[in-house]
Design an enzyme around this catalytic site. Structure first.
Site, PDB file in Angstrom:
ATOM      1  NE  ARG A 104      10.362  14.187  -6.972  1.00  0.00           N
ATOM      2  CZ  ARG A 104       9.042  14.750  -7.426  1.00  0.00           C
ATOM      3  NH1 ARG A 104       9.401  15.304  -8.715  1.00  0.00           N
ATOM      4  NH2 ARG A 104       8.051  14.285  -7.135  1.00  0.00           N
ATOM      5  NE  ARG A 151       8.947  10.727  -0.619  1.00  0.00           N
ATOM      6  CZ  ARG A 151       7.869  11.081  -1.185  1.00  0.00           C
ATOM      7  NH1 ARG A 151       7.084  11.482  -0.353  1.00  0.00           N
ATOM      8  NH2 ARG A 151       7.874  11.820  -2.482  1.00  0.00           N
ATOM      9  NE  ARG A 170       5.855  18.734  -6.780  1.00  0.00           N
ATOM     10  CZ  ARG A 170       5.866  17.727  -6.122  1.00  0.00           C
ATOM     11  NH1 ARG A 170       4.617  17.097  -6.014  1.00  0.00           N
ATOM     12  NH2 ARG A 170       6.666  17.016  -6.081  1.00  0.00           N
ATOM     13  CE  LYS A 185       3.414   8.853  -3.158  1.00  0.00           C
ATOM     14  NZ  LYS A 185       4.279   8.881  -4.316  1.00  0.00           N
ATOM     15  NE  ARG A 188       3.603  16.088 -10.090  1.00  0.00           N
ATOM     16  CZ  ARG A 188       3.903  15.321  -9.002  1.00  0.00           C
ATOM     17  NH1 ARG A 188       2.926  14.322  -8.494  1.00  0.00           N
ATOM     18  NH2 ARG A 188       5.169  15.476  -8.518  1.00  0.00           N
TER      19      ARG A 188
HETATM   20  P1  ADP Z   1       5.905  13.054  -4.966  1.00  0.00           P
HETATM   21  O1  ADP Z   1       5.258  11.870  -4.448  1.00  0.00           O
HETATM   22  O2  ADP Z   1       5.631  13.483  -6.422  1.00  0.00           O
HETATM   23  O3  ADP Z   1       7.525  12.549  -4.802  1.00  0.00           O
HETATM   24  P2  ADP Z   1       5.770  14.609  -2.819  1.00  0.00           P
HETATM   25  O4  ADP Z   1       4.802  15.857  -2.900  1.00  0.00           O
HETATM   26  O5  ADP Z   1       5.119  13.540  -2.002  1.00  0.00           O
HETATM   27  O6  ADP Z   1       5.809  14.267  -4.401  1.00  0.00           O
HETATM   28  O7  ADP Z   1       7.192  14.921  -2.230  1.00  0.00           O
HETATM   29  C1  ADP Z   1       7.771  16.016  -2.866  1.00  0.00           C
HETATM   30  C2  ADP Z   1       9.312  16.163  -1.860  1.00  0.00           C
HETATM   31  O8  ADP Z   1       9.078  16.359  -0.595  1.00  0.00           O
HETATM   32  C3  ADP Z   1      10.158  14.723  -2.053  1.00  0.00           C
HETATM   33  O9  ADP Z   1      10.953  14.437  -3.243  1.00  0.00           O
HETATM   34  C4  ADP Z   1      10.899  15.105  -0.703  1.00  0.00           C
HETATM   35  O10 ADP Z   1      11.836  15.850  -0.903  1.00  0.00           O
HETATM   36  C5  ADP Z   1       9.946  15.779   0.195  1.00  0.00           C
HETATM   37  N1  ADP Z   1       9.195  14.919   1.121  1.00  0.00           N
HETATM   38  C6  ADP Z   1       7.931  14.455   1.097  1.00  0.00           C
HETATM   39  N2  ADP Z   1       7.663  13.581   1.945  1.00  0.00           N
HETATM   40  C7  ADP Z   1       8.736  13.029   2.413  1.00  0.00           C
HETATM   41  C8  ADP Z   1       8.911  12.206   3.508  1.00  0.00           C
HETATM   42  N3  ADP Z   1       8.140  11.172   3.934  1.00  0.00           N
HETATM   43  N4  ADP Z   1      10.447  12.058   3.646  1.00  0.00           N
HETATM   44  C9  ADP Z   1      11.289  12.800   3.417  1.00  0.00           C
HETATM   45  N5  ADP Z   1      10.968  13.744   2.473  1.00  0.00           N
HETATM   46  C10 ADP Z   1       9.876  13.905   2.040  1.00  0.00           C
END
Ligand code: ADP
Ligand code: ZN
Length: 213
Positions: free
Chosen positions: A171, A92, A160, A17, A127
């Protein structure tokens, strides 16, 4: 005239994404808003929000809805979002999607980038991210032109903490139980499009652009 795109990117962690968001942002001249990146910046700079979010992120859990909803509400109010925007990593959960509706935000497109769990687990190990500017790379599929440094700002690239395989698996579970129901939510509104994630980044980008018309 270019239409005003207000886009949500859905897809499992590691589906690509963030990378597609950067491409769309450059092509359409609209900001890409990554809640994950905003939260990681807050952790790095030690703000109150960052401190409270850290334990959730590290174990692969979602940060509470009210925290992320507040972040997005503030960000969407900025003037650069007036001509459209890309949401990467938000919503999410169904309550987060309902909050967008309640804010009166009219989403025009939802793209779900689909990649199998097995391929995601394979990919995450490769990554690399830049903590300074947020750029993301992959050692084989999207290497930085500057090797182990960021191609944008030159800072050293890092892995990360939540890309650890055990954390990736939780996740993915969170994605399937909490986020995937959003496909139905947006299909019912008639704005969901599915993009099959391809082996090659640029092939996925081509499909993404085609889906956006
Ligand atoms: P990825 O898409 O690889 O999972 P992100 O950078 O989008 O990674 O998100 C990393 C972490 O940040 C998630 O696992 C969560 O803990 C937190 N996070 C990000 N966006 C949200 C959201 N919309 N709601 C809740 N937690 C979030
Ligand atoms: Zn950088």
């Amino acid at each position: 005239m270019k239409r005003n795109i207000r886009l949500i990117l859905l897809g499992a962690p590691g589906a690509g994404k963030g990378t597609q968001a950067e491409k769309i942002s450059a092509e359409f001249g609209i900001p890409a808003i990554s809640t994950g990146a905003i939260i990681r910046e807050a952790i790095a700079s030690g703000t109150e929000m960052g401190k409270s979010a850290q334990s959730y992120i590290e174990r692969g859990a979602l940060v509470p809805d009210e925290v992320v909803i507040g972040i997005v509400k503030d960000r969407l109010a900025a003037p650069d979002c007036a001509g459209g925007f890309i949401l990467d990593g938000f919503p999410r959960t169904v309550p987060q999607a309902q909050a967008l509706d309640e804010m009166g935000v009219e989403i025009t497109d939802v793209l779900s980038i689909e990649v199998s769990d097995e391929r995601i687990i394979d990919r995450m190990g490769g990554r690399r991210v830049c903590k300074k500017c947020g750029a993301t790379y992959h050692v084989t599929s999207n290497p930085s032109p500057a090797g182990d440094k960021c191609g944008v700002c030159g800072d050293p690239l890092t892995i990360r903490a939540d890309d650890d395989p055990a954390v990736v698996r939780s996740r993915l579970e969170v994605y399937h139980s909490q986020t995937e129901p959003l496909k139905d939510f947006y299909a019912k509104k008639g704005i969901l499009k599915v993009v099959e994630g391809q082996e090659k980044l640029e092939d996925t980008t081509a499909l993404t652009f085609r889906a956006l018309g």
